[in-house]
Scaffold this active site. Structure first.
Site, PDB file in Angstrom:
ATOM      1  N   HIS A   2     -19.769 -18.454 -22.274  1.00 42.40           N
ATOM      2  CA  HIS A   2     -20.531 -19.117 -23.345  1.00 42.40           C
ATOM      3  C   HIS A   2     -21.029 -18.094 -24.349  1.00 42.40           C
ATOM      4  O   HIS A   2     -21.365 -16.962 -24.003  1.00 42.40           O
ATOM      5  CB  HIS A   2     -21.659 -19.969 -22.770  1.00 42.40           C
ATOM      6  CG  HIS A   2     -22.853 -19.220 -22.272  1.00 42.40           C
ATOM      7  ND1 HIS A   2     -23.909 -18.849 -23.083  1.00 42.40           N
ATOM      8  CD2 HIS A   2     -23.199 -18.791 -21.026  1.00 42.40           C
ATOM      9  CE1 HIS A   2     -24.833 -18.240 -22.371  1.00 42.40           C
ATOM     10  NE2 HIS A   2     -24.434 -18.175 -21.111  1.00 42.40           N
ATOM     11  N   ASP A  40     -26.965 -12.101 -22.486  1.00 41.07           N
ATOM     12  CA  ASP A  40     -26.594 -13.366 -21.855  1.00 41.07           C
ATOM     13  C   ASP A  40     -26.176 -14.316 -22.973  1.00 41.07           C
ATOM     14  O   ASP A  40     -27.018 -14.902 -23.639  1.00 41.07           O
ATOM     15  CB  ASP A  40     -27.798 -13.924 -21.074  1.00 41.07           C
ATOM     16  CG  ASP A  40     -27.582 -15.336 -20.567  1.00 41.07           C
ATOM     17  OD1 ASP A  40     -26.435 -15.812 -20.570  1.00 41.07           O
ATOM     18  OD2 ASP A  40     -28.579 -15.979 -20.178  1.00 41.07           O
ATOM     19  N   GLU A  42     -24.213 -23.800 -23.795  1.00 38.46           N
ATOM     20  CA  GLU A  42     -24.413 -23.672 -22.353  1.00 38.46           C
ATOM     21  C   GLU A  42     -25.891 -23.725 -22.003  1.00 38.46           C
ATOM     22  O   GLU A  42     -26.289 -24.307 -20.978  1.00 38.46           O
ATOM     23  CB  GLU A  42     -23.800 -22.348 -21.856  1.00 38.46           C
ATOM     24  CG  GLU A  42     -23.774 -22.196 -20.336  1.00 38.46           C
ATOM     25  CD  GLU A  42     -25.016 -21.520 -19.754  1.00 38.46           C
ATOM     26  OE1 GLU A  42     -25.138 -21.485 -18.516  1.00 38.46           O
ATOM     27  OE2 GLU A  42     -25.862 -21.027 -20.549  1.00 38.46           O
ATOM     28  N   GLU A  43     -26.724 -23.154 -22.864  1.00 41.67           N
ATOM     29  CA  GLU A  43     -28.155 -23.093 -22.590  1.00 41.67           C
ATOM     30  C   GLU A  43     -28.817 -24.469 -22.659  1.00 41.67           C
ATOM     31  O   GLU A  43     -29.967 -24.624 -22.252  1.00 41.67           O
ATOM     32  CB  GLU A  43     -28.836 -22.143 -23.580  1.00 41.67           C
ATOM     33  CG  GLU A  43     -28.317 -20.706 -23.565  1.00 41.67           C
ATOM     34  CD  GLU A  43     -28.652 -19.952 -22.277  1.00 41.67           C
ATOM     35  OE1 GLU A  43     -29.334 -20.535 -21.405  1.00 41.67           O
ATOM     36  OE2 GLU A  43     -28.228 -18.799 -22.148  1.00 41.67           O
ATOM     37  N   ASP A  73     -20.231 -15.174 -16.535  1.00 44.21           N
ATOM     38  CA  ASP A  73     -21.604 -15.319 -17.014  1.00 44.21           C
ATOM     39  C   ASP A  73     -22.398 -14.123 -16.493  1.00 44.21           C
ATOM     40  O   ASP A  73     -21.818 -13.134 -16.045  1.00 44.21           O
ATOM     41  CB  ASP A  73     -22.200 -16.651 -16.545  1.00 44.21           C
ATOM     42  CG  ASP A  73     -23.256 -17.195 -17.498  1.00 44.21           C
ATOM     43  OD1 ASP A  73     -24.037 -16.391 -18.053  1.00 44.21           O
ATOM     44  OD2 ASP A  73     -23.330 -18.422 -17.679  1.00 44.21           O
ATOM     45  N   HIS A  99     -33.182 -13.734 -20.790  1.00 42.95           N
ATOM     46  CA  HIS A  99     -33.845 -14.581 -21.777  1.00 42.95           C
ATOM     47  C   HIS A  99     -35.057 -13.901 -22.398  1.00 42.95           C
ATOM     48  O   HIS A  99     -36.061 -14.553 -22.715  1.00 42.95           O
ATOM     49  CB  HIS A  99     -34.227 -15.942 -21.184  1.00 42.95           C
ATOM     50  CG  HIS A  99     -33.056 -16.836 -20.937  1.00 42.95           C
ATOM     51  ND1 HIS A  99     -33.176 -18.188 -20.685  1.00 42.95           N
ATOM     52  CD2 HIS A  99     -31.726 -16.567 -20.890  1.00 42.95           C
ATOM     53  CE1 HIS A  99     -31.980 -18.719 -20.501  1.00 42.95           C
ATOM     54  NE2 HIS A  99     -31.082 -17.752 -20.619  1.00 42.95           N
TER      55      HIS A  99
END
Length: 336
Positions: free
Chosen positions: A63, A171, A201-202, A224, A308
């Site tokens: 992603h 990420d 994706e998130e 990932d 994140h």
């Protein structure tokens, strides 16, 4: 282009879930020289296809979206209330520099109450997002900003020691870089290879679900990130940077292909660890596994610290090990 250059160039793009078009165009251009066809579908996914003759179709997914913020309200005092897009820890937000993607790019800061003005106990509390706001230094922000405008957290791309790099959206830029490196190394392959740089994706793996249904692969390899080891982290659920590929096992993962991935890593001397997931992995592997009539799926993860946040840290050797493992695996028998 080597892995470091890929990460450095991707750091110049903002790709908040639902607004990935800038990075998508960049990646589509890179894939032109690595694939026979490249398209951007109606969802915004980038799809590159390298033709093969075996009759097997392999989907490689990573992603390309990142977490961010969105303007919820323009407040009477001239600041901007906001909501998160994806999973953001409110603790990291006070005092962050941001870019508001309004009628033009606008620098801003998320204000933080100085310690001198805090009442007793306030310094022990995490401020909820609802109590935070963005200050762009302008008393009439409605001239420049609309409700719904996206906001990205500013962060540089920095080289640390021991082949480590820090920045936002590692990420899953490191997963994207691993697949770009895979296609550089994959000079020939008897199988058809479909590269899917998926969106959103998130927000629930939305883009990958659409991309997998459209291409109906015989096997999917999802790349990932997983949690890198930190001083306060769980030893059971995190992996040292530099330990290579974290190969997932669990009900979401095809058992036979998992075993063959391990055998390939052992044969080629590629560093790896095993990650155990007792249910849905929380990645695109889950939705891809359930697409069409069911797709045999494996998940390869790259250790990453401080997920994140604006300062995610990865090690280049883990990204390159992931690419080497995929290339070696694609050279073998892919029958179930």
């Amino acid at each position: 282009m080597d892995t470091k250059e890929m990460l450095c160039e991707m750091a110049n793009y903002t790709s908040i879930s639902g607004s990935e078009s800038g990075l998508a165009s960049y990646l589509a251009n890179l894939l032109q020289e690595k694939c026979d066809t490249v398209t951007i579908d109606a969802f915004g996914n980038v799809i590159g296809i390298k033709k093969g003759k075996s009759g097997n179709r392999v989907l490689l997914d990573a992603h390309m979206d990142e977490v961010g913020l969105m303007v919820r309200e323009i407040l009477p005092n001239g600041t901007l209330a906001f909501i998160p897009i994806g999973g953001i820890d409110p603790r990291i937000l006070p005092s962050c520099e941001v870019m508001v993607h309004g009628k033009r790019e606008l620098l801003g800061v998320i204000g933080a109450k100085p310690p001198h003005l805090q009442t007793q106990g306030e310094d022990q509390k995490t401020l909820p997002i609802e109590s935070l706001s963005i200050d762009i230094g302008y008393d009439k922000p409605s001239d420049l900003v609309r409700v719904g405008d996206k906001v990205s957290i500013l962060s540089g791309f920095s080289e640390l020691q021991n082949g480590c790099f820090s920045g936002k959206a590692m990420d899953n830029r490191c997963g994207v870089a691993a697949l770009l490196r895979t296609m550089d190394l994959l000079s020939t392959c008897e199988h058809e290879v479909v590269v899917l740089f998926s969106v959103q994706e998130e927000l629930g793996c939305i883009g990958a679900a659409a991309g997998a249904i459209d291409k109906n692969p015989d096997l999917a390899i999802v790349v990932d990130v997983t949690h890198g080891m930190t001083p306060d982290g769980s030893v059971e659920r995190s992996f040292p940077l530099g330990s290579g590929v974290a190969v997932c096992t669990g009900p979401n993962i095809h058992r036979s292909f998992f075993q063959r991935i391990l055998e390939t890593a052992q044969k080629e001397g590629i560093s790896y660890t095993i990650e155990v997931e007792g249910g849905d992995t929380g990645t695109n592997a889950g939705v891809i596994q359930l697409s069409c009539e069911g797709v045999p799926t494996v998940l390869l993860s790259i250790p990453l610290r401080y997920m994140h946040t604006p300062s995610e840290v990865v090690q280049l050797s883990d990204i390159d090990d992931t690419a080497r493992l995929i290339v070696s695996f694609l050279g073998g028998d892919l029958s179930c």
